[in-house]
Motif scaffolding. Structure first.
Motif, PDB file in Angstrom:
ATOM      1  N   GLU A 271       1.276  -1.085  -0.104  1.00  0.00           N
ATOM      2  CA  GLU A 271       0.245  -0.008  -0.139  1.00  0.00           C
ATOM      3  C   GLU A 271       1.083   1.122   0.181  1.00  0.00           C
ATOM      4  N   ALA A 275       0.451   3.522  -2.811  1.00  0.00           N
ATOM      5  CA  ALA A 275       0.232   5.397  -2.878  1.00  0.00           C
ATOM      6  C   ALA A 275       1.476   6.246  -3.462  1.00  0.00           C
ATOM      7  N   ARG A 278       0.261   6.609  -7.187  1.00  0.00           N
ATOM      8  CA  ARG A 278      -0.894   7.755  -6.981  1.00  0.00           C
ATOM      9  C   ARG A 278      -0.377   9.401  -7.645  1.00  0.00           C
ATOM     10  N   ALA A 316      -4.531   2.288  -9.645  1.00  0.00           N
ATOM     11  CA  ALA A 316      -3.178   3.185  -9.679  1.00  0.00           C
ATOM     12  C   ALA A 316      -2.325   3.947 -10.719  1.00  0.00           C
TER      13      ALA A 316
END
Length: 318
Positions: A271, A275, A278, A316
């Motif tokens: 994760e 992130a 992104r 993403a």
């Protein structure tokens, strides 16, 4: 205080804490080098399929590359007792010694498979163990009995006898002994080095194998695991806190993800990098995506955390 007797039941749930692996990797392999490889004829022969001779200890050195053949498939023939252990633990080493003696007494009616969780953490994930030592017995590819922690020799003897009674007549029986499989001595050496925690030596040996046979699945997988362990155990212990304080620092995020995986927080590591994908673009995004894919490849592609991680990465990106 009397220790609880091991009982027939499912494999234990949870995860092995490998947070001490960093200290282990920084030490020379001493006791580990004299672990099962020093007492196992199977290690000397590379874990061949031929059955053991009279009084011969049949120990299979389990890696993530040979797990299916030496544990899952073998359990169709005879019960396979998997010891998930670490050479860092004296309790583990003592239990290995005792089980080795029982295996020698029983002369091939069951197989002892030793899995060093420091060198092959993926195997610990397969069984979902909480601590080492943990012992899981398989028959016909299914876990039929398990226990955790040390056990007296007499209780282990009773446990093995119960296992053999419970599986009597239900399996194919030991493979017929024939000519031993010829195993590359470099491969034998690589497996022994990996089992002992000698990551540098094992990588050199596996690279030699890969140079000679670019298609070697075992060599590719082992090098991938070794490179990760070498890198991850060298990260600073507060890497997660450092990355949390600088969420857009790519190198800090990479270090934190390594430490999280080493400490069994696989989803958290995935994760974190997803992130970051992104929030980045261009070459930076490619760099982060590439590292995340490399981390996926450390695990079975069917692992639910990997499946979820790949799906989240795709979302993403697109």
């Amino acid at each position: 205080m009397t220790r609880p007797r091991p009982s027939i039941g499912p494999a234990l749930a949870g995860a092995v804490d490998l947070s001490g692996l960093k200290q282990r990797a920084q030490q020379k392999a001493t006791a580990g080098a004299a672990g099962p490889t020093a007492r196992s004829s199977a290690a000397e022969s590379g874990g061949s399929s031929a059955g053991p001779g009279p009084g011969e200890v049949r120990i299979v050195q389990v890696t993530e590359a040979n797990f299916e053949d030496e544990v899952i498939n073998r359990s169709d023939e005879v019960p396979v007792v998997v010891l998930l252990w670490s050479p860092r633990s004296d309790v583990c080493v003592d239990l290995l010694e005792t089980l080795s003696g029982l295996a020698a007494e029983d002369n091939g009616s069951w197989v002892l498979a030793a899995a060093n969780v420091d060198a092959a953490p993926g195997i610990a994930r397969v069984f979902g163990v909480q601590a080492v030592p943990t012992v899981v017995a398989l028959a016909a590819a299914q876990p039929v009995s398990s226990f955790q922690g040390p056990q007296p020799a007499d209780q282990l003897r009773s446990w093995i006898d119960s296992l053999l009674d419970a599986t009597a007549g239900k399996l194919k029986g030991p493979a017929s002994a024939g000519q031993p499989e010829q195993v590359d001595p470099v491969l034998v050496q690589a497996r022994q080095q990996l089992e002992a925690g000698d990551f540098e030596g094992a990588r050199t040996s596996y690279q030699t194998i890969l140079d000679a046979d670019p298609g070697s699945v075992e060599a590719k997988g082992a090098i991938r695991q070794i490179d990760f362990l070498t890198r991850a155990t060298a990260q600073r212990p507060d890497a997660v806190e450092v990355a949390d304080a600088a969420p857009d620092d790519i190198e800090a995020a990479f270090a934190a993800a390594d430490v999280q995986i080493l400490n069994r927080d696989v989803t958290g590591a995935f994760e974190r990098l997803t992130a970051l994908v992104r929030r980045t673009a261009g070459d930076d995004r490619t760099t982060v995506r590439t590292r995340l894919i490399e981390l996926f490849e450390l695990f079975d592609p069917a692992d639910p955390e990997v499946v979820a991680g790949r799906r989240n990465l795709a979302n993403a990106l697109y």
